[in-house]
Design a protein around this motif. Sequence first.
Motif, PDB file in Angstrom:
ATOM      1  N   ILE A   1      38.809  -6.841  57.948  1.00 40.44           N
ATOM      2  CA  ILE A   1      38.177  -5.536  57.762  1.00 40.44           C
ATOM      3  C   ILE A   1      38.967  -4.458  58.514  1.00 40.44           C
ATOM      4  O   ILE A   1      39.314  -4.621  59.675  1.00 40.44           O
ATOM      5  N   LEU A   2      39.236  -3.351  57.833  1.00 41.76           N
ATOM      6  CA  LEU A   2      39.939  -2.217  58.446  1.00 41.76           C
ATOM      7  C   LEU A   2      38.979  -1.115  58.878  1.00 41.76           C
ATOM      8  O   LEU A   2      39.277  -0.352  59.794  1.00 41.76           O
TER       9      LEU A   2
ATOM     10  N   SER B   1      28.139   2.976  52.889  1.00 45.01           N
ATOM     11  CA  SER B   1      27.858   2.023  51.812  1.00 45.01           C
ATOM     12  C   SER B   1      29.115   1.290  51.356  1.00 45.01           C
ATOM     13  O   SER B   1      29.158   0.763  50.251  1.00 45.01           O
ATOM     14  N   SER B   2      30.135   1.275  52.196  1.00 43.21           N
ATOM     15  CA  SER B   2      31.401   0.658  51.781  1.00 43.21           C
ATOM     16  C   SER B   2      32.091  -0.005  52.963  1.00 43.21           C
ATOM     17  O   SER B   2      31.817   0.303  54.126  1.00 43.21           O
ATOM     18  N   THR B   3      32.993  -0.899  52.638  1.00 43.73           N
ATOM     19  CA  THR B   3      33.825  -1.581  53.627  1.00 43.73           C
ATOM     20  C   THR B   3      35.263  -1.566  53.129  1.00 43.73           C
ATOM     21  O   THR B   3      35.513  -1.789  51.932  1.00 43.73           O
ATOM     22  N   VAL B   4      36.202  -1.300  54.022  1.00 39.85           N
ATOM     23  CA  VAL B   4      37.616  -1.286  53.657  1.00 39.85           C
ATOM     24  C   VAL B   4      38.289  -2.508  54.274  1.00 39.85           C
ATOM     25  O   VAL B   4      38.185  -2.744  55.479  1.00 39.85           O
TER      26      VAL B   4
ATOM     27  N   LYS C   1      38.741  -0.743  48.963  1.00 39.82           N
ATOM     28  CA  LYS C   1      37.459  -0.151  49.352  1.00 39.82           C
ATOM     29  C   LYS C   1      36.379  -0.838  48.530  1.00 39.82           C
ATOM     30  O   LYS C   1      36.304  -0.663  47.307  1.00 39.82           O
ATOM     31  N   ILE C   2      35.542  -1.619  49.191  1.00 41.21           N
ATOM     32  CA  ILE C   2      34.490  -2.395  48.527  1.00 41.21           C
ATOM     33  C   ILE C   2      33.177  -1.630  48.685  1.00 41.21           C
ATOM     34  O   ILE C   2      32.658  -1.478  49.792  1.00 41.21           O
TER      35      ILE C   2
ATOM     36  N   ILE D   1      30.828   8.267  44.173  1.00 44.99           N
ATOM     37  CA  ILE D   1      31.786   7.244  43.738  1.00 44.99           C
ATOM     38  C   ILE D   1      32.457   7.663  42.435  1.00 44.99           C
ATOM     39  O   ILE D   1      33.677   7.580  42.284  1.00 44.99           O
ATOM     40  N   ALA D   2      31.636   8.130  41.502  1.00 48.41           N
ATOM     41  CA  ALA D   2      32.174   8.556  40.212  1.00 48.41           C
ATOM     42  C   ALA D   2      33.145   9.719  40.373  1.00 48.41           C
ATOM     43  O   ALA D   2      34.196   9.765  39.721  1.00 48.41           O
TER      44      ALA D   2
END
Length: 390
Positions: free
Chosen positions: A28-29, A34-37, A52-53, A66-67
């Motif tokens: 994990i960076l 609401s996200s994890t990189v 980016k998850i 997000i869109a």
Amino acid sequence: MADSGGSTSFLQGTDEGEFHNKYEPKEILGRGLSSTVRRCVSRDTGLEYAVKIISRTQDEVINESIAAEIEVLNLLPKHPNIIQLYDKFETPAYIFLVFELACGGELFDYLTKVVRLSEKKTRLIMQQVFSGVHHMHSSCVVHRDLKPENILLDKNGNVKISDFGFATRVEENDELSDLLGTPGYLAPELLKRSTEPDAPGYNKEVDLWACGVIMYTLLAGFPPFWHRKQLIMLRKIMNGDYEFVSPEWDEISDAAKDMIRRLLTVDPKQRMTALEALEHPFLESKPAEFVIFSAGRKLKAILWCVRFCVAVDRSRKTPKVVTIKDIGTSPYENRYIRKLIDTCAFHIYSPWVKRGEEQNRAALFETAPKVAMKHPNFYISSAAVTFTFT
């Protein structure tokens, strides 16, 4: 956007689970709301990327963000100072956005380590920031959340503008009214629009105001409008109430201060554009190379220093070679010869040296010293004399 299984679909032409077949997730960076990189590696090429998850959610605000980010990144042509989106996937639970890897981390983290930057390093960073902003504005895109946390650095210290969640497409005469961004970097016209419904909207100039706040922070080590009470801070922003305080600004050039003044102008019509910023005298000077801290390079420098100190210490302990000619002309210039002469002199005259408060009169008539002397061992040749003291 199409609907897939009752959830909003942002990506077209991707199969569920394809990401894991193409990339291998690593450590994990960073984490967001609401996200994890994570760092990831391509299974085909072995190249490294950042993914980016994003967790799917029923929150429409997050879905719109997000869109918007995907739309803007697809809209922007490739630029060296804007983070590049390489791939995108979606599953029923997650969205995967694969970006280029900026292993230098956030500009905010770097600034936290060094506190403040020199004018040379600030010049190099701001040149690249303005270059990226000019590219966005030329493509009719406004970022709306420029700050050190959203500016990444690659391994060579090059700038990568990221996080386009608040970005949107805007035409020259459009007026935006959404209150978006980070409080300390909000422009006066954006705040005025949010508090006065009849006030005109804002446009791309809000990004230039944020650039002025960033530049001030890089040079001073603290933001220009910060106050522990947010209401007072926002009032200071709307009034353009800041100053170049001492001693942080005492040695900063007038060109840098002039550029900040032209960026932190309350009237957006009088504020300089990104192109004008690139042509400002402060940025016209030749930039210095920006170097990210390297643990390997630091260790190498330390090892060289240790080797130098060891060499100096050994040279001091190595027996000195002196020629007979040197002894005959100026024996006292060499500290080894001088030490030998002084030792011999003390050997002869030590009985007459006063020790303590009492004087031993009988010692004046002694023919041999009571204190044994350590004699130097030395070797004499026809060419030189080598002394080794024990």
